[in-house]
Design an enzyme around this catalytic site. Structure first.
Site, PDB file in Angstrom:
ATOM      1  N   HIS A 184       0.844  -1.189   0.000  1.00  9.46           N
ATOM      2  CA  HIS A 184       0.000   0.000   0.000  1.00  9.46           C
ATOM      3  C   HIS A 184       0.875   1.232   0.000  1.00  9.46           C
ATOM      4  O   HIS A 184       2.039   1.175   0.375  1.00  9.46           O
ATOM      5  CB  HIS A 184      -0.871   0.028   1.250  1.00  9.46           C
ATOM      6  N   THR A 185       0.267   2.343  -0.394  1.00  7.96           N
ATOM      7  CA  THR A 185       0.982   3.608  -0.294  1.00  7.96           C
ATOM      8  C   THR A 185       1.140   3.946   1.178  1.00  7.96           C
ATOM      9  O   THR A 185       0.168   4.220   1.854  1.00  7.96           O
ATOM     10  CB  THR A 185       0.181   4.728  -0.990  1.00  7.96           C
ATOM     11  N   GLN A 186       2.358   3.881   1.666  1.00 10.48           N
ATOM     12  CA  GLN A 186       2.578   4.145   3.077  1.00 10.48           C
ATOM     13  C   GLN A 186       3.242   5.493   3.310  1.00 10.48           C
ATOM     14  O   GLN A 186       3.638   5.818   4.417  1.00 10.48           O
ATOM     15  CB  GLN A 186       3.404   3.028   3.710  1.00 10.48           C
ATOM     16  N   SER A 187       3.385   6.260   2.249  1.00  9.70           N
ATOM     17  CA  SER A 187       3.908   7.607   2.432  1.00  9.70           C
ATOM     18  C   SER A 187       3.384   8.483   1.303  1.00  9.70           C
ATOM     19  O   SER A 187       3.144   7.991   0.197  1.00  9.70           O
ATOM     20  CB  SER A 187       5.435   7.596   2.407  1.00  9.70           C
TER      21      SER A 187
END
Lengths: 292, 251, 261
Positions: C32-35
């Site tokens: 997942h997009t974690q930033s």
């Protein structure tokens, strides 16, 4: 009727020896009993109008709107079984929403008509479902301006063509009618329901193919045609429901909306007047009706 | 066995374009005991006649509160009404949870209408055998909706469904003009009088067989039964008890 | 023996063998997009007696690069509410599409007199944000919802990437929470003060905040959007230039503003 007693008309998706699907034909009968619905494609927009027969005094006047909006720029009116009409609308809205999820833009009217045609047709294919008991008229205005992609927050370079074709035009008014068989065509003027014959002959007189009729005139004509179509079932009370969708410069700014009350009442007044001057013999009846 | 070849299921049109199974389902509504609903500018009232299967059994519930702002009255198959009312309760709670908003009555009515429609177009299902009156108050004020097994839903000024309900509707049509401006108590009286019209000669409204549901602007939907309706019965049918007796004495 | 902090409290490899992490990975891991990638900075909002004022600049940064300079971070929802987005721009665009579909659906049922209020909208957004963070797939935004509640009273509340909600007479996200909030709080310490505040004062306060933020926030820009929401509707201006800048205070500070060396 040759269909009855043959056994070929008892199940959907069954052909008779002469190549007919009787269940679809019976579905059309359901449509023919419904209040008249029409659509007029004008040069700067589309009008939808509906003869809403009032079954009982107990029904709240002015409520129970039957012309539905799909996405923001399209409207659907149908004649036939009311709940089937709602099913049709629910599906149309789903199609419009799924198109947006995929393309990040509103669905073109033509594409929606095609998808709905397919959906309705699918209901003639299986014995596990019955065909739609409605004929639906779909009206839309596809934006003539360049539409931003959904979620767009900025713009491209301020100078240069940016890959765009100069002077290209697109969008405009569209009108389609979808039948229980799934067949659909584009129309200049469409009519369905009980009074469709009368309505059709009135629509033909308007010379819509020339593309001269303005939306403003279209609203008046639509009201008049519904009043003409109502002549045959004069004993029943009815409400006129009208919606429209115009160009971005027009009164609805590209959105499908109800025709404002003042505009509708003006159109109804005009409709009644032109009806009176047309048929002198009906004059007295007309007067009485207006009193009520 | 069947009346004709076209009434076996709800996926077959008759040559006239009718769907008999749906029409038969509407008959089930007419078998149920009568319920009426009326709406004014500020209030909406449901009134229902309850029936018991036998003397020693309890009375069948006729009015179901769904959310704090509305409730439904049913006529027909009570178990079908339970399915629909459970669905309505779920949808209503979902609206409060996700939007912190009381679900608009037109919206919830349309949702059960759409559900009912699906039952009339797919093989292996049957139409719901129940009619509902949905009454309550939302952001746009008081409303009364009617739901039929066909999936038809309509907003009404007043309505009566169930056995002999034509008599109630006749009363409602005659007094239609009075409802809009009526106060709370007045509206309840109208509802009870309309209900009374539909009763057979040998029956009377009493605290055991009468249910009343009321909602108003700034007033949550409340169900009144038993002793709760006594005052209204007395107030509506004043000369009932003594009147009948004194007549007998006179003769 | 390994004395690095990450090994503290763990079984010793030389005694128990290396830790077997096989059970942790079940097939392919979820990615997942974690930033955040392209980001918008602060959003500031303040309540006044008849409504709410909200503003955010038009910059979307790619790290420290001022990448996009015409990004509109205020979104009008209907005549009753405006949303201000801080954080990831693509997540903002996703939310914009989500809200567009909500608006289209709302339009089917009710005419404008029963439209979703800003409060309804904030509740909805908080559920969306909390659901996403619970899936370990957060939408990397901090959002201010400004508008009118169901009773048509001024409404201002925030929801962040964790689904945390907060409400106050004045709110700011990101850098603004540090630099703008003190300025606004001086003006409206409580609801009573906000109920007395005039529209022009509120607008001025927001403009002052935008100026301070441009002075001190390296990810900000001097063009911004500002919206005033009242019963009369939404007044949204998407191209306002920061006025009366004075860099005098930075006279002796190297690296500030446009000076060379």
């Amino acid at each position: 009727m040759t269909s009855i007693g043959t056994g070929y008309d008892l199940s959907n998706s069954v052909f008779s020896p002469d190549g007919r699907n009787f269940q679809v034909e019976y579905a059309v009968k359901a449509v023919e009993n419904g209040g008249t619905a029409i659509g007029i494609r004008c040069k700067d927009g589309v009008v939808l109008a509906l003869e809403k027969l009032v079954a009982s005094k107990l029904v709240k006047p002015g409520a129970n709107k039957r012309i539905a909006t799909v996405d923001r720029n399209m409207g659907v009116v149908s004649a036939g079984l009311l709940p089937d009409g709602r099913h049709f609308v629910a599906r149309a809205r789903d199609e419009a929403a799924s198109w947006r999820r995929l393309y990040k833009a509103p669905i073109p009217t033509a594409a929606l008509a095609d998808r709905m045609g397919s959906y309705v047709q699918a209901h003639t294919l299986y014995s596990s479902v019955r065909p739609f008991g409605v004929t639906a008229i779909l009206a839309g205005w596809d934006s003539e301006a360049e539409v931003p992609v959904d979620g767009q927050v900025g713009y491209g370079p301020a100078s240069g063509a940016g890959g765009k074709k100069e002077g290209a035009t697109h969008g405009g008014p569209f009108l389609y009618m979808i039948e229980p068989s799934g067949m659909y065509w584009g129309y200049y003027g469409a009519a369905t329901g009980k009074g469709r014959q009368a309505a059709k002959s009135e629509l033909e007189k308007l010379n819509l193919a020339a593309g001269n009729l303005t939306l403003e005139q279209g609203v008046k004509e639509a009201a008049r045609i519904i009043y003409v179509a109502h002549e045959d079932s004069k004993d029943k009370e009815f409400e006129l429901e009208m919606t429209w969708v115009s160009s971005l410069k027009g009164p609805t700014k590209g959105r499908h909306e109800e025709v404002p009350r003042e505009v509708r009442e003006e159109a109804e007044k005009w409709a009644k007047k032109s009806l009176e001057s047309n048929g002198e013999e009906d004059e007295e009846d007309e007067e009485d009706k207006m009193e009520e | 066995m069947f009346r004709n070849n076209y009434d076996n299921d709800s996926v077959t049109f008759s040559p006239q374009g009718r769907i008999f199974q749906v029409e038969y389902a509407q008959e089930a509504v007419k078998q149920g005991s009568v319920v009426v609903g009326v709406v004014s500018k500020t209030h909406t009232v449901l009134a229902a006649l309850k029936r018991n299967a036998e003397d020693l059994s309890s009375y069948q519930k006729k009015i179901i509160p769904i959310d704090s702002h509305y409730g439904v009255a049913l006529a027909g198959l009570a178990s079908d009404a339970r399915v629909l009312s459970n669905f309505m309760k779920q949808q209503s709670l979902a609206s409060r949870l996700t939007y912190d908003r009381a679900i608009p009555l037109g919206e919830i009515t349309q949702r059960i209408g759409d559900r009912a429609q699906a039952n009339t177009q797919n093989y292996g299902k049957r139409p719901y055998g129940v009619g509902l009156l949905i009454a309550g108050v939302d952001a746009k004020g008081p409303h009364l909706f009617e739901f039929q097994p066909s999936g038809v839903t309509q907003e009404m000024l007043a309505c009566g469904i169930g056995a002999r309900s034509q008599m109630a509707r006749t009363y409602l049509e005659r007094n239609l003009e009075q409802f809009e401006g009526a106060g709370r108590e007045e509206l309840i009286k109208h509802a009870l009088r309309a209900l009374k019209e539909s009763l057979s000669q040998d029956k009377e409204l009493n605290v055991d067989n009468t249910s009343v549901g009321v909602a108003g602007v700034g007033e949550d939907f409340a169900l009144y039964e038993g002793a709760g309706v006594a005052q209204w019965l007395d107030a509506t049918f004043e000369n009932r008890g003594e009147g009948a007796e004194s007549m007998e004495v006179d003769s | 023996m390994n004395h690095f902090p990450e090994a503290w409290g763990r079984p010793r490899d030389d005694v128990y063998g290396a830790y077997n992490g096989a059970h942790l990975a079940s097939g392919m891991p979820n990615q997942h997009t974690q930033s955040p990638i392209v980001t918008g900075t602060s959003v500031v909002g303040i309540k006044f007696k008849d409504g709410v004022v909200i503003a955010a600049d038009n910059l979307a940064s790619y790290g420290s690069l001022a990448r996009f300079t015409d990004v509109k971070r205020l979104h009008r929802f209907n005549s009753k509410s405006v949303l201000g987005f801080g954080g990831d721009v693509s997540d903002m665009q996703y939310l914009d599409r989500l809200l567009t579909s909500l608006d289209i659906r709302e339009n089917y049922h009710s005419a404008d007199d029963a439209a979703l209020s800003a409060k309804n909208l904030h509740t909805y957004l908080s559920k969306v944000m909390y659901k996403r963070r619970s899936d370990f797939n957060p939408l990397w935004n901090h959002i201010l919802v400004a508008g009118l509640d169901t009773e048509e009273k001024p409404f201002l509340a925030s929801v962040d990437l964790l689904g945390t909600t907060f409400s106050s007479p004045s709110l700011a996200t990101g850098y603004g929470a540090h630099l703008a909030q003190p300025i606004m709080r001086k003006l409206v310490p409580d609801e009573e003060a906000a109920a007395r505040l005039g529209k022009e004062e509120a607008i001025q306060a927001i403009k002052d905040c935008m100026k301070v933020l441009f002075y001190r926030d390296a990810r900000s820009m001097d063009r911004y959007s500002i919206a005033v929401i009242t019963k009369e509707g939404v007044d949204l201006n998407e191209d306002v230039k920061l006025e009366n800048q004075s860099w005098a205070f930075a006279d002796r500070i190297r690296g500030y503003g446009t000076q060379v060396n």
